[in-house]
Design a protein around this motif. Structure first.
Motif, PDB file in Angstrom:
ATOM      1  N   ALA A   1       0.836  -1.209   0.000  1.00 54.18           N
ATOM      2  CA  ALA A   1       0.000   0.000   0.000  1.00 54.18           C
ATOM      3  C   ALA A   1       0.866   1.253   0.000  1.00 54.18           C
ATOM      4  O   ALA A   1       1.845   1.342   0.740  1.00 54.18           O
ATOM      5  CB  ALA A   1      -0.912  -0.003   1.208  1.00 54.18           C
ATOM      6  N   LEU A   2       0.498   2.191  -0.832  1.00 53.73           N
ATOM      7  CA  LEU A   2       1.238   3.453  -0.947  1.00 53.73           C
ATOM      8  C   LEU A   2       1.216   4.222   0.367  1.00 53.73           C
ATOM      9  O   LEU A   2       2.208   4.811   0.770  1.00 53.73           O
ATOM     10  CB  LEU A   2       0.592   4.278  -2.067  1.00 53.73           C
ATOM     11  CG  LEU A   2       1.359   5.448  -2.629  1.00 53.73           C
ATOM     12  CD1 LEU A   2       2.731   5.041  -3.112  1.00 53.73           C
ATOM     13  CD2 LEU A   2       0.558   6.071  -3.764  1.00 53.73           C
ATOM     14  N   ASP A   3       0.074   4.202   1.032  1.00 48.11           N
ATOM     15  CA  ASP A   3      -0.060   4.888   2.314  1.00 48.11           C
ATOM     16  C   ASP A   3       0.183   3.863   3.419  1.00 48.11           C
ATOM     17  O   ASP A   3      -0.663   3.026   3.709  1.00 48.11           O
ATOM     18  CB  ASP A   3      -1.471   5.489   2.422  1.00 48.11           C
ATOM     19  CG  ASP A   3      -1.663   6.247   3.726  1.00 48.11           C
ATOM     20  OD1 ASP A   3      -0.758   6.195   4.595  1.00 48.11           O
ATOM     21  OD2 ASP A   3      -2.719   6.885   3.872  1.00 48.11           O
ATOM     22  N   ARG A   4       1.363   3.937   4.055  1.00 49.74           N
ATOM     23  CA  ARG A   4       1.721   2.913   5.047  1.00 49.74           C
ATOM     24  C   ARG A   4       0.879   3.035   6.314  1.00 49.74           C
ATOM     25  O   ARG A   4       0.874   2.154   7.144  1.00 49.74           O
ATOM     26  CB  ARG A   4       3.214   3.007   5.393  1.00 49.74           C
ATOM     27  CG  ARG A   4       4.087   2.582   4.228  1.00 49.74           C
ATOM     28  CD  ARG A   4       5.561   2.718   4.556  1.00 49.74           C
ATOM     29  NE  ARG A   4       6.090   1.585   5.295  1.00 49.74           N
ATOM     30  CZ  ARG A   4       7.345   1.510   5.716  1.00 49.74           C
ATOM     31  NH1 ARG A   4       8.192   2.479   5.483  1.00 49.74           N
ATOM     32  NH2 ARG A   4       7.765   0.447   6.376  1.00 49.74           N
ATOM     33  N   ASN A   5       0.198   4.180   6.476  1.00 49.06           N
ATOM     34  CA  ASN A   5      -0.637   4.344   7.662  1.00 49.06           C
ATOM     35  C   ASN A   5      -2.068   3.888   7.424  1.00 49.06           C
ATOM     36  O   ASN A   5      -2.869   3.836   8.352  1.00 49.06           O
ATOM     37  CB  ASN A   5      -0.643   5.810   8.108  1.00 49.06           C
ATOM     38  CG  ASN A   5       0.749   6.260   8.509  1.00 49.06           C
ATOM     39  OD1 ASN A   5       1.439   5.531   9.200  1.00 49.06           O
ATOM     40  ND2 ASN A   5       1.151   7.436   8.058  1.00 49.06           N
ATOM     41  N   ALA A   6      -2.383   3.597   6.179  1.00 54.70           N
ATOM     42  CA  ALA A   6      -3.754   3.191   5.866  1.00 54.70           C
ATOM     43  C   ALA A   6      -3.878   1.680   5.928  1.00 54.70           C
ATOM     44  O   ALA A   6      -2.903   0.947   5.752  1.00 54.70           O
ATOM     45  CB  ALA A   6      -4.123   3.676   4.465  1.00 54.70           C
ATOM     46  N   ASP A   7      -5.085   1.213   6.208  1.00 53.33           N
ATOM     47  CA  ASP A   7      -5.326  -0.214   6.082  1.00 53.33           C
ATOM     48  C   ASP A   7      -5.263  -0.549   4.589  1.00 53.33           C
ATOM     49  O   ASP A   7      -5.989   0.037   3.783  1.00 53.33           O
ATOM     50  CB  ASP A   7      -6.704  -0.559   6.631  1.00 53.33           C
ATOM     51  CG  ASP A   7      -7.005  -2.037   6.429  1.00 53.33           C
ATOM     52  OD1 ASP A   7      -6.476  -2.849   7.197  1.00 53.33           O
ATOM     53  OD2 ASP A   7      -7.745  -2.358   5.480  1.00 53.33           O
ATOM     54  N   PRO A   8      -4.381  -1.472   4.179  1.00 53.07           N
ATOM     55  CA  PRO A   8      -4.177  -1.687   2.737  1.00 53.07           C
ATOM     56  C   PRO A   8      -5.424  -2.170   1.997  1.00 53.07           C
ATOM     57  O   PRO A   8      -5.664  -1.768   0.857  1.00 53.07           O
ATOM     58  CB  PRO A   8      -3.056  -2.720   2.673  1.00 53.07           C
ATOM     59  CG  PRO A   8      -2.953  -3.305   4.034  1.00 53.07           C
ATOM     60  CD  PRO A   8      -3.480  -2.297   4.995  1.00 53.07           C
ATOM     61  N   GLY A   9      -6.215  -3.005   2.655  1.00 52.76           N
ATOM     62  CA  GLY A   9      -7.426  -3.497   1.992  1.00 52.76           C
ATOM     63  C   GLY A   9      -8.431  -2.368   1.787  1.00 52.76           C
ATOM     64  O   GLY A   9      -9.058  -2.258   0.718  1.00 52.76           O
ATOM     65  N   ALA A  10      -8.565  -1.542   2.822  1.00 53.01           N
ATOM     66  CA  ALA A  10      -9.495  -0.417   2.708  1.00 53.01           C
ATOM     67  C   ALA A  10      -9.014   0.553   1.633  1.00 53.01           C
ATOM     68  O   ALA A  10      -9.821   1.097   0.858  1.00 53.01           O
ATOM     69  CB  ALA A  10      -9.616   0.296   4.055  1.00 53.01           C
ATOM     70  N   ALA A  11      -7.692   0.763   1.561  1.00 56.22           N
ATOM     71  CA  ALA A  11      -7.150   1.663   0.538  1.00 56.22           C
ATOM     72  C   ALA A  11      -7.405   1.115  -0.861  1.00 56.22           C
ATOM     73  O   ALA A  11      -7.743   1.858  -1.792  1.00 56.22           O
ATOM     74  CB  ALA A  11      -5.656   1.874   0.771  1.00 56.22           C
ATOM     75  N   ALA A  12      -7.253  -0.202  -1.026  1.00 53.25           N
ATOM     76  CA  ALA A  12      -7.477  -0.816  -2.345  1.00 53.25           C
ATOM     77  C   ALA A  12      -8.949  -0.725  -2.737  1.00 53.25           C
ATOM     78  O   ALA A  12      -9.284  -0.373  -3.876  1.00 53.25           O
ATOM     79  CB  ALA A  12      -7.019  -2.273  -2.315  1.00 53.25           C
ATOM     80  N   LEU A  13      -9.834  -1.008  -1.780  1.00 52.17           N
ATOM     81  CA  LEU A  13     -11.268  -0.919  -2.061  1.00 52.17           C
ATOM     82  C   LEU A  13     -11.655   0.512  -2.396  1.00 52.17           C
ATOM     83  O   LEU A  13     -12.423   0.767  -3.339  1.00 52.17           O
ATOM     84  CB  LEU A  13     -12.059  -1.427  -0.851  1.00 52.17           C
ATOM     85  CG  LEU A  13     -13.578  -1.246  -0.895  1.00 52.17           C
ATOM     86  CD1 LEU A  13     -14.174  -1.922  -2.123  1.00 52.17           C
ATOM     87  CD2 LEU A  13     -14.219  -1.805   0.377  1.00 52.17           C
TER      88      LEU A  13
END
Ligand code: SF4
Ligand code: SF4
Length: 334
Positions: free
Chosen positions: A265-277
């Motif tokens: 995930a590009l944003d390391r502070n974000a939940d990667p699954g939520a960022a992808a969705l």
């Protein structure tokens, strides 16, 4: 006479071997590796034994590239051993970095995983036979298989990781760049730095044009032939390049396969699954109301999910080990 070259180790835990192939794919640059390092441990290529590593003083290995997630007690022991023996310990590839494909098993209870994989799946004939975690009589002696951990771990969940190289696998030119940097003697980046990727999204390296249009629905890659040169996500294919670290050269979209997010995930502070969705929901047409109201946002998310056959495997494909959903109760217990 003992070699004075810094020692290099590469180890595979729960992995597919692709990370070793990526190292082999640096081709003639392997000669540079050999010139600078004493490449002394790599079970895929070399016959060095675990006892040889145990016999080394702590910190004797300069650099360990550790690929694969931690699935078994043996994986965990090797991570702890190599961490102790290494000055620099790199989580190499998506499985080591965040659990990778093996961590998708975490959606199920361990009993269900063992029963399915070792006893009841259609290709297995082992109805009452051994499962990992004990000693079993086999022709010629006793077979001991390491026990499974309760869940698959990313390596940093068990030992301190100095650097992470994302990718499934990391691209050979990125491996060469990292090895050359280490060999140059130039200062190393701050601990915790991601190596071998860019700070921008995959889209930055993608040759497909974004036209600002929205897709009516999401579709799986085999359901339609994408138009050449046009952003796959805008055409309704689940490409999450917008939310993913670049550095791979956007190889997948170049051959009409959506980016699946292996560089992380590009944003390391974000939940990667939520960022992808969220990235995919942003390209789904919200209808005629403009898409800003909460109901429209929900409609987008529902629409995005409806076109994805396996949401967990799509949005958390490489990172189910180390995310906010990682510790939730497994869906299927034995
Ligand atoms: S990161 Fe990809 S290539 Fe490397 S071991 Fe995991 S699945 Fe295989
Ligand atoms: S979303 Fe995918 S296809 Fe579109 S520009 Fe980004 S990487 Fe390329």
């Amino acid at each position: 006479m003992p070699t004075l070259k810094p020692k290099l180790a590469m180890y595979w835990a729960a992995s597919c071997g692709g990370c070793e192939i990526a190292l082999a794919n640096i081709n003639e640059a392997l000669l540079e590796v050999d010139a600078y390092f004493d490449f002394m441990f790599c079970p895929c290529l070399l016959d060095t034994k675990r006892a040889d590593i145990e016999a080394l003083p702590d910190g004797a290995i300069f650099l360990t590239l550790f690929n694969g997630a931690l699935r078994t007690e043996e994986n965990l022991e090797m991570a702890e051993l190599l961490r102790r023996k290494s000055q620099l310990f790199v989580a190499f590839g998506a499985c080591a970095a965040s659990g990778g494909i093996p961590a998708l098993a975490n959606q199920h209870g361990i009993g269900h995983v063992l029963e399915t994989v070792f006893r009841s799946s259609a290709s297995v004939d082992n109805a009452a036979g051994p499962i990992p975690g004990g000693s079993s009589p086999v022709p010629g002696g006793e077979l001991e298989l390491p026990a499974f951990l309760q869940r698959v771990l990313a390596v940093h969940e068990a030992v301190t990781v100095d650097y992470t190289m994302p990718g499934c696998p990391p691209e050979p030119e990125q491996i060469v760049a990292v090895i050359r940097h280490v060999a140059s003697g130039n200062p190393l980046p701050e601990n915790g730095t991601l190596l071998g990727c860019t700070a921008r999204a995959v889209c930055d390296q993608c040759g497909r044009e974004k036209r600002g249009s929205l897709a009516a629905r999401l579709a799986r890659p085999f359901e339609a032939v994408p138009e050449a040169g046009w952003c796959l996500a805008e055409q309704g294919f689940p490409c999450i390049g917008t939310a993913t670290h670049g550095g791979c050269g956007a190889l997948c979209p170049a051959v009409a396969m959506p980016c699946t997010g292996c560089y992380g995930a590009l944003d390391r502070n974000a939940d990667p699954g939520a960022a992808a969705l969220s990235a995919l929901a942003a390209v789904v047409d919200p209808g005629e109301s403009g898409g800003k109201a909460e109901a429209d946002i929900h409609a987008r998310l529902r629409s995005a999910l409806a076109g994805v056959a396996d949401p967990l495997g799509t949005f958390y494909r490489y990172n189910l080990a180390a995310t906010v959903v990682a510790d939730r109760s497994p869906e299927v217990e034995p």
